[in-house]
Structures are given as C-alpha cells and as structure tokens.
Design a protein around this motif. Sequence first.
Motif: not given
Length: 160
Positions: A136-143
């Motif tokens: 989820l973090s990766y898809r949201l650009g947070l990771k």
Amino acid sequence: MGAIRFGRDEFPDLGTGKRIGSGNKGVVLTVELPDDQVLASEISFWDFVPYHSTFCDTAEAFDHREDIDPVYTRKSWEKIFDQKWCEEMAVNRSIEAPDYQYVIHRIELHQVRAVMPFQDLSDSWVDRIRGSVWRLSYRLGLKKSIPFKWRDQTGLKDIS
C-alpha cells in the motif's frame, strides 16, 4: 566472477517473502546500463531446455522433431535470447508479451541510480500485515527507492 541475475522489467513486490530467506536484509538496485552489456532471455522458454526440447519454426519441423539432431536442438535454444523471435512466439501462443529476465556480468557503482533496502518476510501473520502495508505504501508513493549518486573519493583511476 560469473554473471549475476539481476532483474526483470518491473520493480519487485517486496511485500512478499521467499526472496533471500526469511529475516535476511537485502537491497533492490535501480541501475542504468548500456543495452550491449545486458543479456535478456525469455523466462518461460527456459522450460524447454531441461527436457531437451527443440524450438521449431514451422509445423512441419514440429511434426518431425523426434528426428532432429541433438546439436540442432541445442542451437535452437539460442532463440531464448532473440527478442524479435520471442515476441513473434508470444503472439503465436496468445500471450500478451514475453516475460524477460536480465543477466549482466557486473554493476559498477557509477551505474547505480537508486537503492531500495528491504527485509525478507516469512509466512507469519505479522509479516503478512507488514507486506500489505509495504504494498500500500509503495502504491501510494510513500515507500520509494533512495536516490544514489556515486562519489569516487579514493582518487584512483579505473585500471580496466
């Protein structure tokens, strides 16, 4: 040093385990390499090699594949590295596109553009939750991968 397998077309889902051993730490490198230093091969066609199967270009050749010389069979395996041939075969096999893997001899530090550290996960429920959060973090650009810029501070020149 031999060649190392280094990747595919897409960034791996680090929210799943079984990559380098549960709990082990690793990094995914984003690198920029000249095309002539990269050997691409179509993954699914590698299944033909252990069974000594021949890649046939025509239906007639396929019908007589039992009579094919083993030397010709081994030579036909070179098609795994021919991207044009692999793309034609993908159309004939009704698949969207070939799935390539890439192999190189070495990565120089000046070719590294970004680094993504990760810790391999297990099948435990805690790691499954961690994996979901990572995805989820990766898809949201947070990771994101950490940009990498090599600064040679040794003053040594490359001798190769």
